[in-house]
Design an enzyme around this catalytic site. Structure first.
Site, PDB file in Angstrom:
ATOM      1  N   LYS A 110       0.786  -1.491   0.055  1.00 23.49           N
ATOM      2  CA  LYS A 110      -0.107   0.056  -0.062  1.00 23.49           C
ATOM      3  C   LYS A 110       0.945   1.194  -0.054  1.00 23.49           C
ATOM      4  CE  LYS A 110      -4.415  -1.775   1.516  1.00 23.49           C
ATOM      5  NZ  LYS A 110      -4.755  -2.653   2.787  1.00 23.49           N
ATOM      6  N   LYS A 190      -6.674 -10.876 -12.552  1.00 23.18           N
ATOM      7  CA  LYS A 190      -7.538 -11.165 -11.197  1.00 23.18           C
ATOM      8  C   LYS A 190      -8.559 -10.151 -11.375  1.00 23.18           C
ATOM      9  CE  LYS A 190      -6.876 -11.300  -6.449  1.00 23.18           C
ATOM     10  NZ  LYS A 190      -7.188 -10.108  -5.640  1.00 23.18           N
ATOM     11  N   LYS A 193     -11.566  -4.877  -7.266  1.00 22.63           N
ATOM     12  CA  LYS A 193     -12.058  -3.620  -7.403  1.00 22.63           C
ATOM     13  C   LYS A 193     -10.883  -2.770  -7.892  1.00 22.63           C
ATOM     14  CE  LYS A 193     -13.073  -3.610  -2.868  1.00 22.63           C
ATOM     15  NZ  LYS A 193     -13.143  -4.752  -2.679  1.00 22.63           N
TER      16      LYS A 193
HETATM   17  P1  ADP Z   1     -10.494  -6.847  -4.213  1.00 21.05           P
HETATM   18  O1  ADP Z   1      -9.350  -7.459  -4.841  1.00 21.05           O
HETATM   19  O2  ADP Z   1     -11.835  -6.474  -5.112  1.00 21.05           O
HETATM   20  O3  ADP Z   1     -10.218  -5.418  -3.273  1.00 21.05           O
HETATM   21  P2  ADP Z   1     -10.614  -7.834  -1.451  1.00 21.05           P
HETATM   22  O4  ADP Z   1      -9.325  -7.839  -1.525  1.00 21.05           O
HETATM   23  O5  ADP Z   1     -11.419  -6.988  -0.683  1.00 21.05           O
HETATM   24  O6  ADP Z   1     -11.127  -7.890  -2.922  1.00 21.05           O
HETATM   25  O7  ADP Z   1     -10.982  -9.470  -1.123  1.00 21.05           O
HETATM   26  C1  ADP Z   1     -11.998  -9.730  -0.227  1.00 21.05           C
HETATM   27  C2  ADP Z   1     -11.970 -11.530  -0.383  1.00 21.05           C
HETATM   28  O8  ADP Z   1     -12.365 -11.805  -1.800  1.00 21.05           O
HETATM   29  C3  ADP Z   1     -10.678 -11.903   0.201  1.00 21.05           C
HETATM   30  O9  ADP Z   1     -10.722 -13.004   1.142  1.00 21.05           O
HETATM   31  C4  ADP Z   1     -10.043 -12.248  -1.213  1.00 21.05           C
HETATM   32  O10 ADP Z   1      -9.319 -13.456  -1.135  1.00 21.05           O
HETATM   33  C5  ADP Z   1     -11.263 -12.787  -2.218  1.00 21.05           C
HETATM   34  N1  ADP Z   1     -11.189 -12.466  -3.524  1.00 21.05           N
HETATM   35  C6  ADP Z   1     -10.991 -11.022  -4.309  1.00 21.05           C
HETATM   36  N2  ADP Z   1     -10.946 -11.331  -5.489  1.00 21.05           N
HETATM   37  C7  ADP Z   1     -10.816 -12.437  -5.929  1.00 21.05           C
HETATM   38  C8  ADP Z   1     -10.739 -13.081  -7.120  1.00 21.05           C
HETATM   39  N3  ADP Z   1     -10.438 -12.418  -8.172  1.00 21.05           N
HETATM   40  N4  ADP Z   1     -10.643 -14.736  -6.921  1.00 21.05           N
HETATM   41  C9  ADP Z   1     -10.732 -15.304  -5.811  1.00 21.05           C
HETATM   42  N5  ADP Z   1     -10.869 -14.896  -4.529  1.00 21.05           N
HETATM   43  C10 ADP Z   1     -11.110 -13.420  -4.530  1.00 21.05           C
END
Ligand code: ADP
Ligand code: TRP
Length: 321
Positions: A110, A190, A193
């Site tokens: 970050k 992947k 967000k």
């Molecule tokens: P983002 O990457 O959209 O910010 P987060 O980091 O808030 O998502 O992830 C919340 C949960 O969802 C975590 O447990 C993460 O491992 C899972 N997750 C997020 N994106 C994926 C993905 N593309 N495939 C599988 N699991 C995911």
């Protein structure tokens, strides 16, 4: 066996979150005493917007319930409804070496991405350890990205026991979902967000179909066979489609004669059907104004009861009582 996990309220739930976090959590609620919470204190480390926080907490609670969290089986609550977690975070801070936190990837990433870090972002893993130890959790299902935070939690639990006596903390085991295939986003990377390539699981039909039509594909002519390896359409379709339909889709790729527009239409339909029961449930829950608050209040009561017992054990171990 106590199973605990938290999800940050940070925007619309997408297909990656669903298959990576939500669905596994819902499945696990049958295998032990599940404690699931909305990590609102953690969300404050990266955004300070009271209106958005309130809305996101409520939306995530509705999402979780719509996706099958059963409040009769799982204890479901907001992290901040149990303020004891801050007390435990403080106690853990006093035994946490600075070096343990400064090597954490998620903090370093970050900062490398230009975020000006606040103290809470640095201390984030300590609060997460407090979340886990406060409920004597045995198993903690998390995504791969949280692996290091779980190691910090275990280090702190061991250190608490070394400093204040065995039995002060229960040492938790992570359940790391290495095998959850990373769900691909609209651009093939992947889904996340942060990459702006997400497919939300709830939303308006037209705009969702439009998003699916935007999925990147190659320029193979309609009549030619289409590659099945590395296809974003296929990898998403596999998550939603019935087995037979998936087999047909593969066969139609291999035979040629079908265009990507057709494949995307099938994907959009399968996706829409897959989430139909959750969508219906979501509408019911949203219409019932008091329901979510009641569930979270009952969950908070149960969680505080447990937290109270663990805290009195820890307070007396450390000499605060
Ligand atoms: P983002 O990457 O959209 O910010 P987060 O980091 O808030 O998502 O992830 C919340 C949960 O969802 C975590 O447990 C993460 O491992 C899972 N997750 C997020 N994106 C994926 C993905 N593309 N495939 C599988 N699991 C995911
Ligand atoms: N840090 C986790 C995430 O971003 C959320 C979280 C907070 C959590 N506290 C937790 C997960 C305790 C498991 C256990 O996904």
């Amino acid at each position: 066996m106590r199973i605990l996990t938290g999800l940050q309220p940070s925007g619309k739930l997408h297909v990656g979150n669903y298959f990576g976090a939500m669905e596994p959590a819902v499945r696990l609620q049958d295998e032990g005493e599940a404690f699931y919470f909305i990590a609102d204190y953690h969300a404050m480390t990266s955004s300070q917007d009271p209106k958005a926080l309130r809305e996101n907490v409520r939306e995530l609670a509705i999402d979780f319930l719509a996706c099958g969290l059963d409040p009769k089986r799982a204890v479901f609550f907001r992290q901040s409804a149990v303020p004891e977690v801050n007390e435990l975070a403080w106690i853990l801070s006093t035994i946490c070496p600075m070096g343990l936190l400064s090597k954490c990837h998620s903090y370093k990433d970050k900062v490398a991405n230009g975020i000006s870090p606040n103290h809470a972002l640095f201390a984030y893993p300590v609060l997460m350890a407090a979340d886990i130890l406060l409920y004597d959790s045995n198993k903690v299902p998390v995504g791969k990205d949280q692996k290091q935070h779980l190691e910090v939690t275990r280090d702190l639990a061991v250190k608490l026991n070394e400093t204040y006596g065995e039995g002060t903390a229960v040492i938790p085991d992570p359940i790391i979902r290495e095998d959850t295939a990373v769900v691909a986003g609209l651009d093939g990377q992947k889904m996340s967000k942060s990459y702006n390539n997400t497919l939300p699981i709830f939303g308006e039909e037209k705009s969702l179909k439009k998003l699916i039509m935007k999925i990147i594909s190659d320029s193979t002519p309609v009549e030619d066979p289409k590659p099945t390896e590395g296809s974003t359409i296929l990898s998403l379709y596999k998550l939603f489609a019935r087995e037979g339909d998936y087999a047909t889709m593969i066969a139609d790729h291999e035979s040629g004669g079908f265009g990507y527009g057709d494949f995307k239409k099938r994907l959009a339909e399968a996706y829409w059907d897959y989430f139909a029961p959750m969508r219906a449930r979501r509408e019911e829950i949203s219409a019932d104004h008091g329901y979510v608050d009641e569930v979270l209040a009952a969950g908070a009561l149960r969680a505080r009861e447990e937290a109270g017992m663990v805290m009195s054990r820890i307070r007396s171990a450390v000499g605060l009582r």
